[in-house]
Design an enzyme around this catalytic site. Structure first.
Site, mmCIF file in Angstrom:
data_model
loop_
_atom_site.group_PDB
_atom_site.id
_atom_site.type_symbol
_atom_site.label_atom_id
_atom_site.label_comp_id
_atom_site.label_asym_id
_atom_site.label_seq_id
_atom_site.Cartn_x
_atom_site.Cartn_y
_atom_site.Cartn_z
ATOM 1 N N CYS A 1 0.831 -1.207 0.000
ATOM 2 C CA CYS A 1 0.000 0.000 0.000
ATOM 3 C C CYS A 1 0.865 1.258 0.000
ATOM 4 O O CYS A 1 1.637 1.494 0.939
ATOM 5 C CB CYS A 1 -0.917 -0.023 1.226
ATOM 6 S SG CYS A 1 -1.715 1.548 1.596
ATOM 7 N N GLY A 2 0.714 2.075 -1.043
ATOM 8 C CA GLY A 2 1.489 3.302 -1.141
ATOM 9 C C GLY A 2 1.196 4.283 -0.022
ATOM 10 O O GLY A 2 2.106 4.955 0.474
ATOM 11 N N HIS A 3 -0.055 4.378 0.379
ATOM 12 C CA HIS A 3 -0.421 5.282 1.471
ATOM 13 C C HIS A 3 0.203 4.815 2.793
ATOM 14 O O HIS A 3 0.586 5.641 3.633
ATOM 15 C CB HIS A 3 -1.948 5.355 1.606
ATOM 16 C CG HIS A 3 -2.617 6.031 0.452
ATOM 17 N ND1 HIS A 3 -2.393 7.349 0.140
ATOM 18 C CD2 HIS A 3 -3.504 5.561 -0.472
ATOM 19 C CE1 HIS A 3 -3.114 7.676 -0.921
ATOM 20 N NE2 HIS A 3 -3.793 6.605 -1.319
ATOM 21 N N CYS A 4 0.304 3.496 2.967
ATOM 22 C CA CYS A 4 0.944 2.951 4.175
ATOM 23 C C CYS A 4 2.426 3.309 4.187
ATOM 24 O O CYS A 4 2.975 3.711 5.218
ATOM 25 C CB CYS A 4 0.785 1.441 4.233
ATOM 26 S SG CYS A 4 -0.922 0.858 4.316
#
Length: 261
Positions: free
Chosen positions: A55-58
């Site tokens: 996950c890029g946001h993670c």
């Protein structure tokens, strides 16, 4: 042999990728279902991020989340659960995770409902403010000296501890401890910038603005806590008060060691 090594590496890859989300020296602790249950049983305010390694946001949040964890350590623990790991998928489902990252605060572990992160961009400052605001306030403010005695008598079925310091508001450390020992020890705070209130109770003057006075259950005679006023030694001492092994009989007049309060 090569095939076996490759297979082993592929099995370990998700865990390695997950670990790589956070810096090597992070204070964020990874949890599996057993660790999650143990963390919730502690009844402390805790923050949990439910993440996935892809996950890029993670990945974007991880450094900020780690900074917040370091800033609030050891007062408010920060945890992470990798929802890509098979053993964690049921836990993530039970927690209603539908997107990543999902960040929740548990104000009193499993003793109450969790709250989702709702404070805008996931920066370390925002996370710190949100987590700090989520710690339940179980400390009784005692602004006037003549309020202390009635409160001590009213709460006589419990051990009572009062922080005397120069500030009008008690520090986060005291609020965290008041929450951790809720219904086991009653916590109070009295602003005493010149030390006159403590002196009127027989403790001072000694040049120290911060003092912790302790009343054993059923007693209205205070003693002075002599240890360091940091999270670990205070927690250890308060646990001994709760389990009855603390010596609360002697009249202790020595000044406390250099502290954080």
């Amino acid at each position: 042999m090569i095939l076996a090594q490759l297979t082993a590496l592929l099995v370990l890859l998700p865990a390695l990728v997950s670990a790589a989300i956070f810096p090597p020296d992070t204070k964020v602790k990874s949890l599996d279902p057993k660790g999650f249950r143990r963390a919730m049983k502690a009844n402390r305010t805790a923050v949990v991020a439910f993440v996935a390694p892809w996950c890029g946001h993670c990945q974007k949040m991880a450094p900020e989340y780690s900074k917040a964890a370091a800033n609030l350590h050891p007062l408010v623990p920060f945890y992470a659960v990798d929802c890509d790991e098979e053993q964690n998928k049921r836990l993530c489902g039970e927690q209603g995770v539908q997107g990543f990252p999902t960040v929740k605060v548990f104000p009193r572990g499993n003793q109450g409902p969790s709250l989702p992160y709702d404070s805008g961009e996931r920066t370390s400052n925002n996370l710190i403010r949100w987590a700090t605001r989520s710690v339940p306030n179980k400390v009784k403010a005692l602004p006037k000296i003549d309020e202390i005695s009635p409160w001590v008598e009213k709460k006589s079925d419990l051990p009572r501890v009062i922080l005397f310091n120069k500030d009008k508001k008690y520090p986060l450390l005291w609020q965290v401890l008041g929450n951790n020992f809720y219904q086991k020890i009653a916590f109070g705070h009295h602003s005493d910038p010149e030390g006159k209130s403590a002196q009127s109770l027989g403790f001072g003057p000694d040049g120290k603005n911060s003092k912790v006075l302790v009343y054993a259950a059923g007693s209205n005679e205070p003693i002075l806590y002599e240890g360091m006023t940091k999270y670990e030694p205070l927690t250890k001492f308060f646990r001994s008060v709760v389990n009855g092994t603390a010596d609360l009989t002697a009249s202790k007049r020595a000044a406390p060691l250099k502290d954080e309060l």
